[in-house]
Design a protein around this motif. Structure first.
Motif, PDB file in Angstrom:
ATOM      1  N   ASP A 179      33.025 -40.497  -6.755  1.00  0.00           N
ATOM      2  CA  ASP A 179      33.991 -41.561  -6.522  1.00  0.00           C
ATOM      3  C   ASP A 179      34.059 -42.458  -7.755  1.00  0.00           C
ATOM      4  O   ASP A 179      33.064 -43.093  -8.130  1.00  0.00           O
ATOM      5  N   THR A 180      35.201 -42.529  -8.406  1.00  0.00           N
ATOM      6  CA  THR A 180      35.340 -43.328  -9.626  1.00  0.00           C
ATOM      7  C   THR A 180      35.135 -44.821  -9.363  1.00  0.00           C
ATOM      8  O   THR A 180      34.824 -45.571 -10.291  1.00  0.00           O
ATOM      9  N   ALA A 181      35.291 -45.246  -8.115  1.00  0.00           N
ATOM     10  CA  ALA A 181      35.076 -46.655  -7.785  1.00  0.00           C
ATOM     11  C   ALA A 181      33.625 -47.068  -7.967  1.00  0.00           C
ATOM     12  O   ALA A 181      33.331 -48.260  -8.092  1.00  0.00           O
ATOM     13  N   LEU A 182      32.729 -46.095  -7.983  1.00  0.00           N
ATOM     14  CA  LEU A 182      31.308 -46.390  -8.184  1.00  0.00           C
ATOM     15  C   LEU A 182      30.961 -46.577  -9.648  1.00  0.00           C
ATOM     16  O   LEU A 182      29.841 -46.978  -9.977  1.00  0.00           O
ATOM     17  N   ASN A 183      31.904 -46.278 -10.533  1.00  0.00           N
ATOM     18  CA  ASN A 183      31.661 -46.390 -11.971  1.00  0.00           C
ATOM     19  C   ASN A 183      32.871 -47.055 -12.631  1.00  0.00           C
ATOM     20  O   ASN A 183      33.577 -46.457 -13.443  1.00  0.00           O
ATOM     21  N   PRO A 184      33.128 -48.331 -12.320  1.00  0.00           N
ATOM     22  CA  PRO A 184      34.402 -48.956 -12.690  1.00  0.00           C
ATOM     23  C   PRO A 184      34.510 -49.469 -14.115  1.00  0.00           C
ATOM     24  O   PRO A 184      35.606 -49.808 -14.557  1.00  0.00           O
ATOM     25  N   TYR A 185      33.389 -49.535 -14.863  1.00  0.00           N
ATOM     26  CA  TYR A 185      33.428 -50.233 -16.153  1.00  0.00           C
ATOM     27  C   TYR A 185      33.111 -49.315 -17.334  1.00  0.00           C
ATOM     28  O   TYR A 185      32.420 -49.692 -18.275  1.00  0.00           O
ATOM     29  N   THR A 186      33.633 -48.109 -17.291  1.00  0.00           N
ATOM     30  CA  THR A 186      33.347 -47.162 -18.372  1.00  0.00           C
ATOM     31  C   THR A 186      33.926 -47.614 -19.706  1.00  0.00           C
ATOM     32  O   THR A 186      33.431 -47.240 -20.768  1.00  0.00           O
ATOM     33  N   ALA A 187      34.972 -48.421 -19.667  1.00  0.00           N
ATOM     34  CA  ALA A 187      35.610 -48.882 -20.904  1.00  0.00           C
ATOM     35  C   ALA A 187      35.074 -50.230 -21.378  1.00  0.00           C
ATOM     36  O   ALA A 187      35.522 -50.755 -22.393  1.00  0.00           O
ATOM     37  N   GLY A 188      34.141 -50.790 -20.644  1.00  0.00           N
ATOM     38  CA  GLY A 188      33.589 -52.082 -21.019  1.00  0.00           C
ATOM     39  C   GLY A 188      33.538 -53.028 -19.834  1.00  0.00           C
ATOM     40  O   GLY A 188      34.209 -52.818 -18.814  1.00  0.00           O
ATOM     41  N   LEU A 189      32.777 -54.079 -19.963  1.00  0.00           N
ATOM     42  CA  LEU A 189      32.572 -55.023 -18.872  1.00  0.00           C
ATOM     43  C   LEU A 189      33.633 -56.123 -18.929  1.00  0.00           C
ATOM     44  O   LEU A 189      33.792 -56.776 -19.964  1.00  0.00           O
ATOM     45  N   PRO A 190      34.371 -56.358 -17.848  1.00  0.00           N
ATOM     46  CA  PRO A 190      35.377 -57.435 -17.842  1.00  0.00           C
ATOM     47  C   PRO A 190      34.727 -58.796 -18.086  1.00  0.00           C
ATOM     48  O   PRO A 190      33.562 -59.019 -17.743  1.00  0.00           O
ATOM     49  N   ASP A 191      35.485 -59.702 -18.656  1.00  0.00           N
ATOM     50  CA  ASP A 191      34.951 -61.025 -18.979  1.00  0.00           C
ATOM     51  C   ASP A 191      34.411 -61.741 -17.743  1.00  0.00           C
ATOM     52  O   ASP A 191      33.392 -62.438 -17.815  1.00  0.00           O
ATOM     53  N   SER A 192      35.098 -61.588 -16.612  1.00  0.00           N
ATOM     54  CA  SER A 192      34.656 -62.278 -15.396  1.00  0.00           C
ATOM     55  C   SER A 192      33.284 -61.787 -14.939  1.00  0.00           C
ATOM     56  O   SER A 192      32.445 -62.574 -14.479  1.00  0.00           O
ATOM     57  N   VAL A 193      33.039 -60.485 -15.074  1.00  0.00           N
ATOM     58  CA  VAL A 193      31.742 -59.917 -14.690  1.00  0.00           C
ATOM     59  C   VAL A 193      30.678 -60.314 -15.716  1.00  0.00           C
ATOM     60  O   VAL A 193      29.536 -60.636 -15.367  1.00  0.00           O
ATOM     61  N   GLN A 194      31.075 -60.299 -16.982  1.00  0.00           N
ATOM     62  CA  GLN A 194      30.152 -60.746 -18.040  1.00  0.00           C
ATOM     63  C   GLN A 194      29.706 -62.187 -17.794  1.00  0.00           C
ATOM     64  O   GLN A 194      28.518 -62.531 -17.968  1.00  0.00           O
ATOM     65  N   LYS A 195      30.630 -63.029 -17.369  1.00  0.00           N
ATOM     66  CA  LYS A 195      30.305 -64.430 -17.092  1.00  0.00           C
ATOM     67  C   LYS A 195      29.381 -64.552 -15.888  1.00  0.00           C
ATOM     68  O   LYS A 195      28.418 -65.330 -15.907  1.00  0.00           O
ATOM     69  N   GLN A 196      29.652 -63.783 -14.838  1.00  0.00           N
ATOM     70  CA  GLN A 196      28.787 -63.834 -13.650  1.00  0.00           C
ATOM     71  C   GLN A 196      27.370 -63.386 -13.991  1.00  0.00           C
ATOM     72  O   GLN A 196      26.380 -63.973 -13.535  1.00  0.00           O
ATOM     73  N   LEU A 197      27.266 -62.343 -14.810  1.00  0.00           N
ATOM     74  CA  LEU A 197      25.954 -61.860 -15.241  1.00  0.00           C
ATOM     75  C   LEU A 197      25.213 -62.950 -16.016  1.00  0.00           C
ATOM     76  O   LEU A 197      24.021 -63.199 -15.785  1.00  0.00           O
ATOM     77  N   ALA A 198      25.910 -63.605 -16.923  1.00  0.00           N
ATOM     78  CA  ALA A 198      25.307 -64.688 -17.709  1.00  0.00           C
ATOM     79  C   ALA A 198      24.884 -65.847 -16.809  1.00  0.00           C
ATOM     80  O   ALA A 198      23.793 -66.416 -16.970  1.00  0.00           O
ATOM     81  N   ASP A 199      25.721 -66.188 -15.840  1.00  0.00           N
ATOM     82  CA  ASP A 199      25.397 -67.283 -14.923  1.00  0.00           C
ATOM     83  C   ASP A 199      24.161 -66.953 -14.085  1.00  0.00           C
ATOM     84  O   ASP A 199      23.299 -67.818 -13.856  1.00  0.00           O
ATOM     85  N   ASP A 200      24.069 -65.707 -13.623  1.00  0.00           N
ATOM     86  CA  ASP A 200      22.907 -65.299 -12.823  1.00  0.00           C
ATOM     87  C   ASP A 200      21.622 -65.367 -13.642  1.00  0.00           C
ATOM     88  O   ASP A 200      20.592 -65.862 -13.170  1.00  0.00           O
ATOM     89  N   TYR A 201      21.684 -64.862 -14.868  1.00  0.00           N
ATOM     90  CA  TYR A 201      20.496 -64.906 -15.727  1.00  0.00           C
ATOM     91  C   TYR A 201      20.108 -66.347 -16.045  1.00  0.00           C
ATOM     92  O   TYR A 201      18.922 -66.695 -16.072  1.00  0.00           O
ATOM     93  N   ALA A 202      21.099 -67.195 -16.282  1.00  0.00           N
ATOM     94  CA  ALA A 202      20.792 -68.595 -16.593  1.00  0.00           C
ATOM     95  C   ALA A 202      20.122 -69.278 -15.406  1.00  0.00           C
ATOM     96  O   ALA A 202      19.120 -69.993 -15.574  1.00  0.00           O
ATOM     97  N   GLN A 203      20.660 -69.074 -14.212  1.00  0.00           N
ATOM     98  CA  GLN A 203      20.059 -69.695 -13.027  1.00  0.00           C
ATOM     99  C   GLN A 203      18.645 -69.165 -12.804  1.00  0.00           C
ATOM    100  O   GLN A 203      17.736 -69.914 -12.420  1.00  0.00           O
ATOM    101  N   LEU A 204      18.461 -67.884 -13.061  1.00  0.00           N
ATOM    102  CA  LEU A 204      17.145 -67.274 -12.903  1.00  0.00           C
ATOM    103  C   LEU A 204      16.138 -67.889 -13.869  1.00  0.00           C
ATOM    104  O   LEU A 204      15.012 -68.257 -13.482  1.00  0.00           O
TER     105      LEU A 204
END
Length: 371
Positions: free
Chosen positions: A286-311
């Motif tokens: 299912d391609t929906a399980l691998n949605p970011y083959t071309a790179g990580l969207p900015d919104s997801v990149q920001k969420q990842l950064a926010d999670d790491y910062a809070q951690l």
């Protein structure tokens, strides 16, 4: 000296960036191990390829950013004792030599784990045979690396999600006391190394309660246990911050060190939590399980950064109780999450991308020291 280097790098950063614009040279990055020097050690896991020096970009980054190294696989029993009674210490020795040369420390991972056993050990059916393997492996490996490693993940993942004992080959044939006995043997063979219990989801209430019972049992037997490792395999937008904080407080109340030993934050879809290596997801095409083959969207990149910062803000709040933070891999391309629980996915769970460049999450982590 470490702190001085960090603050000089921060103070000098605007001038360096200006110089970069004029001369087109790379800016000087802050250094994780220096930024958090007074708080906790910052480590990473190395693959065999990296330990053997065949990944030069990783080598440069590791020497600069980290001060504790964990072998991703190379010190598991299937590699250290591939044949009964025949030990292969070559890669492990190379890691400890590398660490000593570069003023780093090594955490051995792991003496006893039900997974990644040598093929012959998986077929053992008698208590006496398994006890012989168990005793000999711990004594030989722990003694070989005494004074060479900071500590050992003595037992890895011995609990079910409800906090009861996992019905592994060790529990079935040796009984629930195998964990205490493993620590007893490790204590005797490696008196100069710290001894840890390591697990995933052990920040969750039921499993945490089971881990606390297990630790108290070890302590009650008069056996040394120095710390507990919370692996920290979490999912973007779902990091259990409240449970993590409660776990830090409850584990440290036992008089042991708290470590986050295999940290990564997954960004891809998954329908279960934890890090049970035998679990898989269905419909892996299912391609929906691998949605970011071309790179990580900015919104997801920001969420990842926010999670790491809070951690990391939480880690800093409890810096007096936490001794180490280890990322499970040097960069995104190395992460085990590219191949599990769905093979061949493109995951982005770490601070450095596939080109070994810092991501927004890296800068967010650094910034927690400036807040």
């Amino acid at each position: 000296m470490k702190i001085t280097r960090f603050y000089l790098s921060i103070i000098a950063l605007p001038a360096i960036l200006n110089c970069t614009a004029q001369k087109k040279v790379a800016p000087l990055l802050p250094v994780l191990k220096d930024v958090f020097w007074n708080d906790f050690s910052v480590g990473t896991a190395l693959s065999a390829l990296q330990i053997e020096g065949r990944d030069h970009k990783a080598d440069s980054l590791v020497k600069k950013q980290f001060n504790v190294l964990t072998p991703e696989n190379s010190m598991k029993s299937m590699f250290l004792q591939p044949e009964w009674g025949k030990f292969d210490f070559r890669i492990g020795d190379r890691l400890t030599d590398y660490a000593a040369k570069n003023n780093m420390q090594v955490v051995g991972h792991t003496l006893i784990w039900h997974s990644q056993l040598p093929a012959y050990a998986q077929t053992i059916r008698s208590k006496d045979s398994l006890q012989a393997f168990f005793n000999n492996h711990i004594r030989t490996v722990a003694a070989h690396y005494d004074k060479k490693v900071l500590g050992w993940d003595v037992v890895n993942e011995a609990l079910n999600e409800d906090g009861t004992m996992r019905p592994s080959i060790f529990q079935r044939l040796l009984g629930d006391d195998f964990v205490t006995e493993a620590f007893r043997l490790a204590q005797e063979a490696s008196p100069n190394s710290e001894l840890y219990y390591n697990d995933y989801n052990n920040e969750q209430p039921a499993k945490r309660a089971g881990a606390i019972r297990l630790i108290k049992k070890i302590q009650g037997a008069g056996v040394r246990i120095d710390g507990v490792g919370i692996q920290g395999h979490w999912h973007i937008g779902k990091v259990p911050f409240d449970d993590i904080e409660k776990s830090i407080l409850e584990y440290s109340a036992l008089g042991i060190k708290v470590m986050f030993t295999e940290l990564d934050i997954e960004v891809l879809p998954r329908n279960f939590t934890g890090a049970e290596v035998n679990q898989r997801m269905r419909n892996t095409n299912d391609t929906a399980l691998n949605p970011y083959t071309a790179g990580l969207p900015d919104s997801v990149q920001k969420q990842l950064a926010d999670d790491y910062a809070q951690l990391f803000r939480l880690f800093l709040k409890h810096r007096d109780k936490i001794s180490r933070i280890t990322f499970w891999g040097v960069n995104d391309g190395q992460s085990w999450l590219n191949g599990w629980p769905v093979p061949g996915r493109t995951n982005y769970p770490l601070l450095f991308d596939r080109n070994y460049q810092p991501k927004p999450a890296y800068y967010a982590v650094i910034a927690t020291k400036q807040q």
